[in-house]
Design an enzyme around this catalytic site. Structure first.
Site, PDB file in Angstrom:
ATOM      1  N   LEU A 465       0.909  -1.264  -0.121  1.00  0.00           N
ATOM      2  CA  LEU A 465       0.029   0.040  -0.024  1.00  0.00           C
ATOM      3  C   LEU A 465       0.827   1.435   0.209  1.00  0.00           C
ATOM      4  CD1 LEU A 465      -3.037  -0.329   2.328  1.00  0.00           C
ATOM      5  CD2 LEU A 465      -2.900   0.223  -0.212  1.00  0.00           C
ATOM      6  N   ASP A 489       7.882   6.222  13.631  1.00  0.00           N
ATOM      7  CA  ASP A 489       7.148   4.976  14.382  1.00  0.00           C
ATOM      8  C   ASP A 489       5.762   5.328  14.642  1.00  0.00           C
ATOM      9  OD1 ASP A 489       6.553   2.587  15.644  1.00  0.00           O
ATOM     10  OD2 ASP A 489       8.337   2.717  16.865  1.00  0.00           O
ATOM     11  N   TYR A 578      -5.195 -11.148  13.905  1.00  0.00           N
ATOM     12  CA  TYR A 578      -5.047 -10.197  13.233  1.00  0.00           C
ATOM     13  C   TYR A 578      -6.541  -9.450  12.913  1.00  0.00           C
ATOM     14  CZ  TYR A 578      -4.592  -7.925   8.804  1.00  0.00           C
ATOM     15  OH  TYR A 578      -4.441  -6.753   7.719  1.00  0.00           O
TER      16      TYR A 578
END
Length: 751
Positions: A465, A489, A578
């Site tokens: 992406l 981060d 997930y």
């Protein structure tokens, strides 16, 4: 609407709106834009239009629709409801009677009785609505005559100069007689006469053709102003084509100058003619052997746009001007840039002394199938101020810009800082032409003056992406910085704050995260840090700094028990770690930052990385190797370029909350492989269709996680996406540019 003619006491340029209402005939079939855009049955649109701040609205009361079988059988119920509603809302209707049409079935543009029939209808409209002041009896007479009677695209499908001129003169005579009939009822009625106004440039070898086209563009206005006599540049063209001097004299004796000259301007309005046809794509080379192409696609020096054309019209007619159509079929930021450029040009022309009245934002509801000149119903949609791909018209960023212009506020969207594609180096379809033709440069403030441009920050520099966003933002001339974890981060508030202070973005795209679905079962802490905690840190920072945030979720937030496509409001119930991380991110991100945009998607495939399901399947099967795919897991495949394009548009529009974006169709992984093979011409005999239990996945999988949407279907159909994928892959292979992306094959392309 402005009424003074005193060019020394100029009022502010008004903002008008327009509704694409073409009803054109192709052989025996009528194509109605209002049927396609739904306005025919949606009165609530008028409230939407009035809220834009427009002073006037070009609005259809079309002959073909109201009285197709004669005035004695006319049905006035539709305009009876809508015209008074507009008046009550404070919006002046500019009533159109024929819009790229040829009249009811009993007539045509080359029928000698067309003008009288239209005038009879116009008189009936005026009798019924005597308070209406502004009319456009025929939209774009010259352009319509070309399409109907010179190019043969629309009814009556003629292809000769005499038919073209006959169609042109019949329409213009219809305008004269219509205004005469209207003014018998309302002597103060005013004519807003529209037509496409461009300009043609050429190589010296085609100078005579360019000169001819540049004279022809004025013909409708010239006829109405009584300017076509023996001294006219195209007098011999009329006479030589079979038009009599007496017919032309009629217009001199019955002139009907427009009260406002309406200029319609598109990217296709300005043309380049080149005798070297072999330099150009075949579709731009006509029967005469030379190329006829948009000037923006060929000239190294961009044309200055509509400003000089408006100045030419002012110098030719000395009549009040308005831009009566301003629209471009483009990505959202370029729609904004186009409107802004036209608005600034109108202001420049007004400051130079012209009586400039208004700029019209065209196709408020968008338009259909103009990429094939509405000769077929293909369903190709280009959005306008509103996007119709949902249950109700959805306001886009164009609405915000319109309200700023209408109220005199300074337009503020950060994407306006970039240049439109028609001024960027990548616009050419052939080697660019350096021309000696005099083309004035844009004013300095619109040539891309040096200033700080707010960027979009994208996290996830190495992922599928992230790299796709970087590529497409560059193509769309959206300033962007793609950051890796060392540069930002997302799970570290201090790191996020430092990146925001350094780059001062207007938007952040969270395109990174933990993508290894099955590994997450044993690595839950890292998965939750990157997929849940990190997005929340971004959401908090973006809320604090008033920065747009786009983040991504997954179909794996669902358990598959619904048995049909999931929509945005369906409750989540993830089966694996997930999915749990994504569900938690949705809840917490939107909890702290409701303005964030959270896109659920699934089953990525794209041309720019090797590690997606479709690419791996085609590569293996194309090489004669076996390939295994689950036949009992149903997903909604998503073409990454389509996803990125739609996400950018939604982000620019200021959309928020959860959106489902995929290419729509529910298909198993095995079915996707079969579909791709069929389109690629690759045998699928070695495709092994297996139950998911045989594939030994670590994470539990929902059997049916296809994504539908209750907010709008923004992406094209799956087959269309696969075809474009195959074409893009071939182009990438030719360039030798395919690079590995994030290793996402472990979950067959899920994000």
């Amino acid at each position: 609407m402005t009424s003074t003619n005193d060019v020394n006491q100029r009022q502010a340029i008004e903002l008008w709106g327009g509704l694409e209402a073409t009803v054109n005939r192709v052989r025996d079939q009528y194509f109605s834009q209002m049927d396609q855009n739904g306005h025919a049955g949606r009165l609530s649109d008028l409230d939407r239009f009035a809220a834009l701040g427009i002073k006037a609205l070009r609005y259809p009361v079309l002959w073909e629709l109201i009285a197709p079988d004669g005035l004695d059988k006319a049905d006035w119920s539709w305009p009876d409801e809508r015209l008074p509603a507009l008046r009550d809302l404070g919006v002046q209707p500019i009533v159109g009677l024929v819009h790229h049409g040829s009249g009811p079935r009993h007539t045509s543009l080359v029928d000698d009785n067309f003008a009288e029939g239209l005038a009879e209808y116009a008189g009936a409209v005026a009798q019924r609505y005597p308070w209406v002041e502004y009319y456009t009896p025929v939209n774009e007479p010259c352009t319509t005559a070309r399409f109907c009677a010179l190019y043969g695209l629309w009814y009556p499908h003629a292809r000769d100069d005499l038919s073209f001129l006959r169609a042109l003169m019949n329409q213009c005579k219809g305008v004269v007689l219509s205004m005469r009939a209207i003014r018998k009822v309302n002597p103060d009625a005013k004519l807003v006469q529209t037509d496409d106004l461009g300009k043609t440039y050429s190589t010296p070898e085609l100078g005579e053709w360019a000169d001819f086209y540049n004279e022809r563009r004025w013909l409708a206005w010239d006829l109405l102003c009584g300017m076509v006599g023996p001294e006219h540049a195209l007098w011999d063209y009329f006479i030589g084509s079979g038009i009599s001097a007496e017919e032309l004299q009629w217009f001199r004796d019955n002139s009907c100058p427009p009260d406002i000259v309406g200029v319609n301007y598109y990217i296709t309005s300005e043309r380049w003619l080149d005798h070297r046809g072999e330099r150009y794509p075949k579709q731009y080379v006509g029967v005469h052997g030379f190329a006829d192409i948009e000037a923006a696609r060929a000239l190294a020096t961009p044309t200055p746009g509509v400003g000089p054309l408006l100045q030419e019209a002012w110098e030719r007619y000395s009549l009040p001007l308005a831009v009566t159509e301003a629209h471009i079929d483009a990505n959202r930021e370029d729609q904004l840039r186009w409107l802004m450029e036209v608005w600034q040009a109108a202001q420049d022309v007004q400051r130079a002394g012209a009586d400039m009245r208004a700029v019209t934002v065209w196709a408020l509801l968008g338009s259909f199938d103009w990429n094939c000149l509405v000769t077929e119903c293909r369903g190709y949609y280009e959005s306008g101020a509103f996007d119709l791909r949902g249950p109700e018209p959805r306001p886009t960023a164009v609405v915000r810009l319109m309200r700023e212009l209408a109220s005199g506020r300074t337009p503020s969207h950060p994407v306006l800082q970039g240049q439109g594609w028609w001024r960027r180096p990548g616009r050419f379809l052939c080697p660019p032409v350096a021309t000696s033709t005099s083309i004035a440069a844009l004013p300095g403030e619109r040539r891309g003056a040096q200033h700080t441009v707010q960027p979009i920050l994208i996290s996830g520099a190495t992922g599928t992406l992230g790299s796709a966003f970087a590529r497409i933002c560059a193509e769309r001339h959206l300033a962007v910085h793609v950051l890796n974890r060392q540069e930002m981060d997302i799970a570290d508030p201090a790191s996020v704050e430092a990146a925001i202070r350094r780059y001062k973005p207007w938007a952040i795209v969270n395109a990174g995260g933990y993508v290894r679905v099955h590994d997450a079962e044993k690595d839950s802490s890292r998965c939750l840090r990157e997929n849940a905690h990190g997005p929340v840190v971004l959401a908090v920072a973006c809320a604090r700094h008033n920065i747009r945030l786009l983040s991504f979720s997954s179909d794996l937030v669902f358990d598959g028990s619904k048995g049909s496509a999931y929509v945005e409001s369906d409750p989540v119930s993830p089966l694996n770690v997930y999915g749990q991380s994504k569900a938690e991110a949705e809840r917490r991100v939107l909890g702290v930052n409701p303005d964030a945009l959270m896109v659920r998607t699934s089953a990525f495939f794209g041309p720019w990385d090797r590690h997606n399901f479709v690419t791996l399947a085609l590569q293996a099967l194309g090489e004669g190797r076996s390939f295994s795919a689950a036949e009992d897991l149903v997903v909604s495949p998503t073409y990454v370029p389509d996803l990125v394009q739609a996400c950018l548009d939604l982000m620019i529009d200021g959309e928020s909350g959860i959106w489902h974006l995929s290419n729509g169709e529910a298909v198993s992984w095995a079915g996707l492989a079969q579909r791709a093979c069929a389109l690629a011409g690759i045998p699928d005999k070695r495709l092994q269709l297996l139950p998911s239990s045989a594939l030994e996945f670590s994470a539990a999988q929902p059997r049916f996680s296809a994504l539908g949407s209750e907010r709008g279907r923004m992406l094209p159909a799956l087959d269309d996406a696969l075809e474009r994928y195959l074409k893009a892959v071939a182009e990438e292979q030719q360039r030798g540019a395919m690079q590995p992306g994030a290793a996402q094959a472990a979950h067959y392309g899920s994000n």
